[in-house]
Design an enzyme around this catalytic site. Structure first.
Site, PDB file in Angstrom:
ATOM      1  N   ARG A  64       0.824  -1.223   0.000  1.00  0.00           N
ATOM      2  CA  ARG A  64       0.000   0.000   0.000  1.00  0.00           C
ATOM      3  C   ARG A  64       0.849   1.259   0.000  1.00  0.00           C
ATOM      4  O   ARG A  64       0.362   2.328  -0.355  1.00  0.00           O
ATOM      5  CB  ARG A  64      -0.995  -0.032   1.164  1.00  0.00           C
ATOM      6  N   GLU A 101       4.661  -9.721  15.955  1.00  0.00           N
ATOM      7  CA  GLU A 101       4.084 -10.184  17.214  1.00  0.00           C
ATOM      8  C   GLU A 101       4.287 -11.707  17.355  1.00  0.00           C
ATOM      9  O   GLU A 101       4.683 -12.203  18.396  1.00  0.00           O
ATOM     10  CB  GLU A 101       2.594  -9.835  17.224  1.00  0.00           C
TER      11      GLU A 101
END
Ligand code: AMP
Length: 178
Positions: A64, A101
């Site tokens: 993006r 994460e």
């Protein structure tokens, strides 16, 4: 630098999708911006005015970061360089691993496309933890160029990504924050 009118329009346009792609994530969908060419133009104008005269090239982060980054580079009349996810670029390239994460990720950049000493803008659509952008900044510095600026449409304030970027440069612009 903040543009209240643009912020309002973007708040009305960007969609929040709860629990996507994982429970607990508030996914910010920017794709409705492309349904409104005038709004897209206004976003580009905002990003361009932040960087005009301050950078020699723009690096955009897959994928993006390409949607706005290329238009910004063209308006600034400077080169655009793609930072890609691992495994997509032909050699020669350099890589940088970073922690997510759960697990890790890797990004890559062709060598020779940015030049030593150039002032680089790193651009992506959204700043979350800053892990991806930090890895991108390392790729830029490894090539002897200077990270001059960072720009994003959106910053997720509570994740404090901006703090992580200050080691490279404190000139960070987010059009709007959540
Ligand atoms: P980070 O490395 O944590 O700063 O994550 C930044 C990257 O993940 C960007 O390329 C974003 O497009 C994407 N991303 C992270 N969180 C979100 C979110 N809540 N909504 C949309 N995209 C996200």
């Amino acid at each position: 630098m903040k543009n209240p009118e643009l912020i309002q329009k973007l708040e009305n346009t960007i969609e929040n999708i709860p629990d996507f792609p994982k429970p607990g994530i508030q996914f910010k969908d920017i794709t409705p911006i492309f349904l409104n060419p005038k709004l897209y133009e206004d976003v580009i104008a905002d990003l361009v005015s932040f960087s005009r005269g301050k950078v020699d090239a723009v690096c955009g982060i897959e994928s993006r970061g390409y949607l706005f980054g290329i238009a910004v580079a063209v308006a600034l009349e400077v080169p655009f360089i793609l930072i890609r996810k691992a495994g997509k670029l032909p050699p020669p390239f350099i890589s940088e691993k970073y922690e997510l994460e759960y697990g890790s990720a890797e990004i890559e950049m062709r060598t020779g496309q940015i030049k030593p000493g150039q002032r680089i803008l790193i651009h992506d659509d959204l700043l979350a933890t800053g892990g991806t952008t930090e890895a991108a900044a390392k790729l830029v510095e490894k090539q002897g160029a200077e990270v001059a600026q960072f720009s994003f449409l959106i910053g997720l304030k509570e994740l404090q990504g901006e703090e992580r970027l200050k080691q490279f440069n404190a000139d960070v612009h987010t059009i709007l924050e959540y």
